[in-house]
Enzyme design. Structure first.
Site, short mmCIF file in Angstrom:
data_model
loop_
_atom_site.label_atom_id
_atom_site.label_comp_id
_atom_site.label_asym_id
_atom_site.label_seq_id
_atom_site.Cartn_x
_atom_site.Cartn_y
_atom_site.Cartn_z
N SER A 95 13.53 8.25 21.27
CA SER A 95 13.34 8.70 19.90
C SER A 95 12.33 9.85 19.88
O SER A 95 12.55 10.88 20.52
CB SER A 95 12.91 7.52 19.02
N HIS A 227 19.84 2.40 16.26
CA HIS A 227 18.74 3.23 16.74
C HIS A 227 17.76 2.44 17.61
O HIS A 227 17.09 3.02 18.47
CB HIS A 227 18.00 3.86 15.56
#
Length: 251
Positions: A95, A227
């Site tokens: 990320s 995610h």
């Protein structure tokens, strides 16, 4: 590059089980710490030693002021990575950490310490448009983190734990907002990009755009999960990462 720092300040790393040739430098995502990689070493191939990054203001360095200037932080990290003893360095970033790992790879190539490979996960290419995170108060920030995934539910539901982690998360949000991609030389090292199939923040097609940022070999993998697949599907991620290190980067 400044004075070579003590790597024990910047990294968590277990003692190698045997001779290690590859140092795997892992950068966490939003508000994360080296502790998120604590279960990884036993699953990595022989000869690979994990170095989990300890960022100022996070985890064991919580008493320090966080660094929210990307250029300053990357410069400090580059000095620290150059002190790692393994001859081959592989960078991994998840990320927000993916962009830091990319800029770190650039800094190392400039310093003559070209990494063996770069692995990025759960983040679009560094030149992708990033919508600003618009939160006006604590409750909106918690709601955003709940939608994003990656922060354990027990933390989000405990005000005392939130008081500990929110300063690092807020600093990382400022760090992300200040990051601006600048065109430059392509990386020369191999790059692997990993996406979560159900990731709504960074869909697989955007993660695949990392290919245009290296002149070296590029590989792309899509794994199950959203995610937060680094938490929900770690075994598959580590397997993909390990295979890439052995076959593409060090084969």
């Amino acid at each position: 590059m400044g004075v070579t720092p003590d790597p024990r300040r910047w990294f968590w790393s277990p003692e190698p089980r045997a001779y290690s040739r590859i140092g795997l430098v892992c950068l966490p995502g939003l508000g994360g710490d080296a502790a998120m990689f604590g279960s990884w070493p036993e699953a990595l191939p022989p000869g690979v030693r994990l170095w989990g990054v300890r960022l100022p203001g996070h985890g064991s360095r919580m008493a320090e002021d966080p660094v929210d200037d990307p250029d300053v932080l990357v410069g400090q990290l580059a000095d620290a990575v150059l002190s790692i003893p393994e001859p081959d360095i592989v960078l991994f970033g998840y990320s927000m950490g993916a962009v830091l790992a990319f800029e770190l790879a650039r800094a190392l190539e400039t310093a003559g310490g070209t990494p063996t490979a770069l692995v990025v996960a759960g983040r679009g290419a560094p030149d992708a448009d990033v919508p600003p995170v618009q939160v006006r108060n604590r409750s909106e920030l918690v709601a955003f983190l709940r939608r994003l995934g990656g922060v354990p539910a027990e933390v989000l539901e405990d005000d005392r734990l939130l008081d500990l982690v929110l300063p690092a998360i807020e600093a990382d949000l400022r760090l992300s907002e200040q990051y601006a991609f600048v065109e430059g030389e392509l990386l020369s090292c191999p790059v692997l990009a990993v996406a979560g199939r159900a990731d709504r923040l960074w869909p697989p097609d955007q993660v695949g755009d990392w290919e245009r940022h290296t002149s070296g070999p590029f590989a792309f993998q899509v794994v199950a999960g959203g995610h937060d697949f680094i938490h929900t599907n770690p075994k598959v991620l580590i397997s993909v990462l390990s295979q890439f290190i052995l076959e593409k980067a060090c084969g």
